[in-house]
Motif scaffolding. Structure first.
Motif, PDB file in Angstrom:
ATOM      1  N   ALA A 202     -19.740  34.753  33.799  1.00 14.45           N
ATOM      2  CA  ALA A 202     -18.603  35.382  33.137  1.00 14.45           C
ATOM      3  C   ALA A 202     -17.932  36.411  34.040  1.00 14.45           C
ATOM      4  N   ILE A 203     -18.728  37.299  34.601  1.00 18.07           N
ATOM      5  CA  ILE A 203     -18.147  38.354  35.460  1.00 18.07           C
ATOM      6  C   ILE A 203     -17.570  37.745  36.734  1.00 18.07           C
ATOM      7  N   GLY A 204     -18.306  36.775  37.299  1.00 11.74           N
ATOM      8  CA  GLY A 204     -17.818  36.152  38.528  1.00 11.74           C
ATOM      9  C   GLY A 204     -16.511  35.420  38.327  1.00 11.74           C
ATOM     10  N   MET A 205     -16.381  34.713  37.225  1.00  8.71           N
ATOM     11  CA  MET A 205     -15.144  33.988  36.961  1.00  8.71           C
ATOM     12  C   MET A 205     -14.012  34.926  36.590  1.00  8.71           C
ATOM     13  N   ILE A 295     -23.738  32.160  24.361  1.00 10.12           N
ATOM     14  CA  ILE A 295     -22.569  32.792  23.731  1.00 10.12           C
ATOM     15  C   ILE A 295     -22.851  34.252  23.404  1.00 10.12           C
ATOM     16  N   SER A 296     -24.057  34.544  22.954  1.00 12.45           N
ATOM     17  CA  SER A 296     -24.413  35.913  22.638  1.00 12.45           C
ATOM     18  C   SER A 296     -24.363  36.794  23.881  1.00 12.45           C
ATOM     19  N   ALA A 301     -21.067  40.507  28.174  1.00 13.47           N
ATOM     20  CA  ALA A 301     -20.618  40.456  29.572  1.00 13.47           C
ATOM     21  C   ALA A 301     -19.104  40.539  29.700  1.00 13.47           C
ATOM     22  N   ILE A 302     -18.399  39.916  28.759  1.00 11.31           N
ATOM     23  CA  ILE A 302     -16.936  39.880  28.841  1.00 11.31           C
ATOM     24  C   ILE A 302     -16.368  41.177  28.288  1.00 11.31           C
ATOM     25  N   VAL A 309      -8.640  42.765  35.301  1.00 13.14           N
ATOM     26  CA  VAL A 309      -8.710  42.757  36.771  1.00 13.14           C
ATOM     27  C   VAL A 309      -8.356  41.370  37.300  1.00 13.14           C
ATOM     28  N   GLY A 310      -8.897  40.331  36.658  1.00 10.34           N
ATOM     29  CA  GLY A 310      -8.564  38.965  37.069  1.00 10.34           C
ATOM     30  C   GLY A 310      -7.100  38.637  36.842  1.00 10.34           C
TER      31      GLY A 310
END
Length: 370
Positions: A202-205, A295-296, A301-302, A309-310
């Motif tokens: 999630a963070i990487g994408m 999902i949890s 994370a999101i 930023v993305g």
């Protein structure tokens, strides 16, 4: 009465005697004799007193022989020549012929090569900034309704930058998400923390791979297309025709492409983020992580910070891709080869811009603790 052309060395070999009627056919015979004459130790001389017909080409050949002697540091005396020919030869040999300075090959790490490279980079940067300024003005006039941009051109640019790129973005994003999950899961499984692969993906994408990979794909696809289209118009002199009609090419051609990429790039980044997270879920499921756990974990994370930023990177990347592609096309030459060069330049320049901008944004986020 015609006299046969004769040329021979004297008995002692220090004089070349020329006689008879000379035309172009006999001139090559002088060269080997003159070369032999220059090997004598005495000051060589050419006796032309017995020449009965002076062809202008004979004077030109004697001048060449004089220069050949000078190259060997010898001085030739012409004996028996008419005053007019003597004055002509003296006038032609009064000044040494021009010799271009020998080009010295600059070493790979030489200061000259370094200065030239830095000057080229500086010129390219200034040209890019100038084009970016002109593009900003054209976009500003378009947004205020004062430009000559056609709606049809804008709609076609939207389709090219958005829906037509869905296929390649889909494939790339899913695979990138799966790659991130594989890399993370291989390490996290050693600590029994495979569930945290969701955080990694999630963070990487959201922060990095979603925007960067989408931008790289768009640089190779849309940026190259912009360059090819505009450079082809430049080759066909269509841009000159547009200018002749009193229409600004920046507003008519560049502004719709830039605006289309500005609008589509954030949407494509969001789409890539979602597909990348889905690809990570496929891999995580194969490693024992249930969909509910995945999902949890995504819920924690999101965050809005990662998301925006993305999005911000996507907007910056869109500006860089559109600028590189349109600048390469507008500055292309007027032949078919220039189209290929412009396309290559657009892709290479855009990728370099993307890497530098991505590094700069990451450093800024680190300093600002974002």
């Amino acid at each position: 009465m015609s006299h046969p052309a004769l040329a021979q060395l004297s008995d002692d070999g220090d004089q070349l005697q020329i006689s008879g009627d000379w035309t172009a056919a006999e001139l090559p015979a002088l060269v080997p004799l003159f070369t032999t004459l220059l090997e004598t130790r005495e000051p060589p001389a050419v006796d032309v007193s017995a020449v009965t017909q002076w062809d202008p080409r004979l004077e030109a050949r004697l001048l060449q022989l004089q220069r050949l002697a000078r190259a060997k540091n010898r001085v030739i005396a012409f004996l028996g020549a008419p005053d007019s020919q003597t004055q002509l030869i003296n006038l032609a040999t009064a000044v040494a012929p021009y010799e271009a300075p020998a080009a010295t090959a600059a070493g790979f790490f030489s200061a000259k090569r370094l200065r030239r490279s830095l000057a080229g980079i500086g010129d390219d940067l200034l040209e890019s900034l100038e084009f970016l300024g002109a593009t900003s003005i054209a976009v500003g006039r378009t947004l205020t309704g004062r430009s000559g941009m056609r709606r049809r051109e804008f709609v076609e640019s939207l389709a090219q930058a958005g829906p037509q790129a869905i296929g390649i973005i889909t494939l790339t994003s899913i695979l990138v998400g799966m790659i991130l999950a594989y890399l993370g899961a291989a390490q996290l499984q050693q600590f029994g923390a495979a569930v945290f692969v969701a955080d990694l993906v999630a963070i990487g994408m959201l922060r990095e791979m979603g925007a960067l990979m989408t931008a790289v794909v768009m640089a190779g696809r849309t940026g190259a297309a912009y360059a090819a289209q505009l450079s082809t118009m430049q080759t066909n002199e269509e841009i000159d025709a547009i200018s002749t009609l009193g229409i600004d090419p920046m507003e008519f051609l560049v502004a719709p492409r830039v605006l289309a990429l500005f609008l589509m790039m954030p949407l494509l980044v969001v789409y890539a983020d979602a597909l990348g997270i889905f690809g990570g879920a496929v891999v995580a499921g194969g490693m024992g992580v249930t969909p509910l756990q995945y999902i949890s974990q995504l819920g924690t994370a999101i965050t809005p910070t990662h998301f925006f930023v993305g999005i911000f990177k996507g907007i910056v990347f869109a500006a860089l891709i559109a600028t590189a592609g349109c600048r390469a096309g507008m500055n292309a030459g007027r032949n078919s080869e220039a189209v290929g060069r412009a396309t290559t330049e657009a892709v290479v320049t855009a990728v370099v811009y993307l890497i530098v901008a991505d590094a700069g944004i990451n450093i800024l986020c680190q300093v600002l603790d974002i």
